[in-house]
Design a protein around this motif. Structure first.
Motif, mmCIF file in Angstrom:
data_model
loop_
_atom_site.group_PDB
_atom_site.id
_atom_site.type_symbol
_atom_site.label_atom_id
_atom_site.label_comp_id
_atom_site.label_asym_id
_atom_site.label_seq_id
_atom_site.Cartn_x
_atom_site.Cartn_y
_atom_site.Cartn_z
ATOM 1 N N TYR A 246 -17.189 -0.877 2.001
ATOM 2 C CA TYR A 246 -18.418 -0.196 2.399
ATOM 3 C C TYR A 246 -18.569 1.158 1.706
ATOM 4 N N GLU A 247 -17.482 1.675 1.128
ATOM 5 C CA GLU A 247 -17.508 3.013 0.538
ATOM 6 C C GLU A 247 -18.403 3.075 -0.699
ATOM 7 N N ARG A 248 -19.245 4.089 -0.761
ATOM 8 C CA ARG A 248 -20.076 4.292 -1.944
ATOM 9 C C ARG A 248 -19.223 4.755 -3.113
ATOM 10 N N LYS A 249 -18.265 5.626 -2.845
ATOM 11 C CA LYS A 249 -17.407 6.142 -3.895
ATOM 12 C C LYS A 249 -16.173 5.251 -4.088
ATOM 13 N N GLY A 250 -15.955 4.863 -5.323
ATOM 14 C CA GLY A 250 -14.775 4.069 -5.612
ATOM 15 C C GLY A 250 -13.491 4.811 -5.275
ATOM 16 N N SER A 251 -13.508 6.140 -5.441
ATOM 17 C CA SER A 251 -12.317 6.936 -5.140
ATOM 18 C C SER A 251 -11.957 6.870 -3.660
ATOM 19 N N HIS A 252 -12.954 6.713 -2.789
ATOM 20 C CA HIS A 252 -12.680 6.621 -1.363
ATOM 21 C C HIS A 252 -12.074 5.262 -1.014
ATOM 22 N N PHE A 253 -12.544 4.215 -1.663
ATOM 23 C CA PHE A 253 -11.958 2.898 -1.406
ATOM 24 C C PHE A 253 -10.521 2.861 -1.915
ATOM 25 N N LEU A 254 -10.283 3.466 -3.079
ATOM 26 C CA LEU A 254 -8.921 3.567 -3.608
ATOM 27 C C LEU A 254 -8.056 4.396 -2.664
ATOM 28 N N ALA A 255 -8.637 5.427 -2.055
ATOM 29 C CA ALA A 255 -7.889 6.254 -1.102
ATOM 30 C C ALA A 255 -7.417 5.425 0.082
ATOM 31 N N PHE A 256 -8.310 4.597 0.627
ATOM 32 C CA PHE A 256 -7.919 3.733 1.731
ATOM 33 C C PHE A 256 -6.826 2.752 1.293
ATOM 34 N N LEU A 257 -6.936 2.228 0.075
ATOM 35 C CA LEU A 257 -5.913 1.317 -0.434
ATOM 36 C C LEU A 257 -4.577 2.045 -0.578
ATOM 37 N N GLY A 258 -4.609 3.271 -1.080
ATOM 38 C CA GLY A 258 -3.384 4.047 -1.224
ATOM 39 C C GLY A 258 -2.739 4.352 0.120
ATOM 40 N N LEU A 259 -3.560 4.692 1.111
ATOM 41 C CA LEU A 259 -3.026 4.943 2.451
ATOM 42 C C LEU A 259 -2.434 3.669 3.030
ATOM 43 N N ALA A 260 -3.112 2.537 2.828
ATOM 44 C CA ALA A 260 -2.590 1.256 3.326
ATOM 45 C C ALA A 260 -1.247 0.930 2.679
ATOM 46 N N ALA A 261 -1.109 1.213 1.387
ATOM 47 C CA ALA A 261 0.162 0.978 0.699
ATOM 48 C C ALA A 261 1.257 1.859 1.289
ATOM 49 N N ALA A 262 0.933 3.132 1.563
ATOM 50 C CA ALA A 262 1.908 4.042 2.152
ATOM 51 C C ALA A 262 2.329 3.579 3.539
ATOM 52 N N LEU A 263 1.367 3.134 4.344
ATOM 53 C CA LEU A 263 1.690 2.682 5.694
ATOM 54 C C LEU A 263 2.480 1.375 5.665
ATOM 55 N N THR A 264 2.180 0.517 4.698
ATOM 56 C CA THR A 264 2.946 -0.726 4.549
ATOM 57 C C THR A 264 4.406 -0.410 4.239
ATOM 58 N N CYS A 265 4.616 0.543 3.358
ATOM 59 C CA CYS A 265 5.985 0.969 3.036
ATOM 60 C C CYS A 265 6.647 1.621 4.244
ATOM 61 N N TYR A 266 5.866 2.388 5.007
ATOM 62 C CA TYR A 266 6.440 3.053 6.179
ATOM 63 C C TYR A 266 6.918 2.029 7.212
ATOM 64 N N LYS A 267 6.190 0.952 7.376
ATOM 65 C CA LYS A 267 6.604 -0.076 8.339
ATOM 66 C C LYS A 267 7.971 -0.650 7.957
ATOM 67 N N LYS A 268 8.198 -0.807 6.659
ATOM 68 C CA LYS A 268 9.512 -1.245 6.190
ATOM 69 C C LYS A 268 10.560 -0.205 6.553
ATOM 70 N N LEU A 269 10.215 1.058 6.371
ATOM 71 C CA LEU A 269 11.141 2.148 6.677
ATOM 72 C C LEU A 269 11.443 2.192 8.178
ATOM 73 N N ALA A 270 10.412 2.008 9.008
ATOM 74 C CA ALA A 270 10.596 2.059 10.446
ATOM 75 C C ALA A 270 11.500 0.940 10.946
ATOM 76 N N LYS A 271 11.427 -0.232 10.322
ATOM 77 C CA LYS A 271 12.285 -1.350 10.717
ATOM 78 C C LYS A 271 13.759 -1.033 10.482
ATOM 79 N N LEU A 272 14.043 -0.219 9.465
ATOM 80 C CA LEU A 272 15.434 0.128 9.169
ATOM 81 C C LEU A 272 16.034 0.982 10.280
ATOM 82 N N ALA A 273 15.154 1.685 11.013
ATOM 83 C CA ALA A 273 15.645 2.578 12.057
ATOM 84 C C ALA A 273 15.830 1.871 13.386
ATOM 85 N N THR A 274 15.371 0.635 13.497
ATOM 86 C CA THR A 274 15.471 -0.097 14.772
ATOM 87 C C THR A 274 16.744 -0.898 14.841
#
Length: 274
Positions: A246-274
């Protein structure tokens, strides 16, 4: 803030994640001419951004229980995008995985997926969706499917054109021992990425190419590894804001993708602590 909303906020942004985010946020600077207001609780704003990414809701539908207005959340998201927060957060989480030896550099895997786009830059007619406007998500992961680099293009851009930018975009990640690392041993990709020029370019950089050759290899050999990058893309599409753009700016859609990638990696990190 109601208890239910507080619990949701903790699930979206746990304390351990916030400890990684907080040092990366730009500091507030008063305007030289005076006036302006100091930032609201930045954790509340960051949590609101994560909620928009996760739920797929429009900014204007952001629940007031997050303690920030939709206008403030969107404005801060824009500022954070401009200063490169999402890329730096992604790298910070990868660093934490790297020091634990959880980034598998034996190979990198690359693939792409298209989504429909309502408008904006970095869009184009999708050849597999009757020419409807769309964007393409490009993802490069480690051997186990942890996203290392992401990019966005118009849906009509050939997958192969993203190969070099993705490889060059791999951040230098901390290691359990020794210097930072950013180069995998092998590069795995399907036949869409095959070209003599790519093979030569990869060889010059010390990468072993495992790219299916058109008309020679069926891709079954890659299939033993391809499911990992397909799983990575599925993880990213679990963030509903990425499923339709829905984003008009491509940079904003890329931003959401970058945040999703970071959170995906964080979930892997969080599993290591459990």
């Amino acid at each position: 803030m109601p208890a239910v909303s507080a619990d949701l906020s903790k699930r979206l942004v746990p304390d351990e994640l916030w400890e990684l985010v907080a040092p990366l946020l730009p500091s507030f600077a008063a305007r030289p001419q005076g006036g302006g207001t100091a930032p609201r609780d930045e954790r509340a704003v960051f949590t609101a951004v994560v909620y928009v990414l996760t739920s797929g809701c429009a900014w204007r539908h952001l629940p007031p229980t997050f303690g920030t207005s939709s206008a403030t959340a969107h404005r801060r998201f824009t500022v954070w995008t401009e200063v490169g927060l999402w890329r730096r957060l992604h790298r910070a989480v990868l660093d934490e995985l790297g020091v634990r030896g959880e980034v598998d550099w034996t190979s990198a895997i690359v693939d792409a997926a298209s989504v429909r786009a309502k408008r904006g830059s970095l869009t184009g007619p999708n050849p597999v969706d009757r020419g409807k406007k769309g964007s393409k998500l490009h993802v490069l992961s480690d051997a186990q499917g942890i996203p290392l680099a992401v990019a966005v293009s118009g849906a009509n851009m050939h997958d192969s054109l993203a190969l070099k930018p993705l490889i060059l975009g791999i951040p230098a990640v901390r290691s359990r021992r020794g210097p930072r690392r950013r180069r995998p041993v092998k590069l795995r990709a399907d036949k869409a990425y095959f070209s003599a020029e790519h093979l030569s370019w990869l060889r010059e950089r010390g990468l072993v190419a495992r790219i299916a050759r058109p008309g020679i290899e069926s891709g079954e050999r890659l299939g033993r590894h391809r499911w990992k990058i397909e799983r990575s893309i599925a993880w990213l599409f679990g963030y509903r804001r990425l499923t339709i753009r829905y984003e008009r700016k491509g940079s904003h859609f890329l931003a959401f993708l970058g945040l999703a990638a970071a959170l995906t990696c964080y979930k892997k990190l969080a599993k290591l602590a459990t």
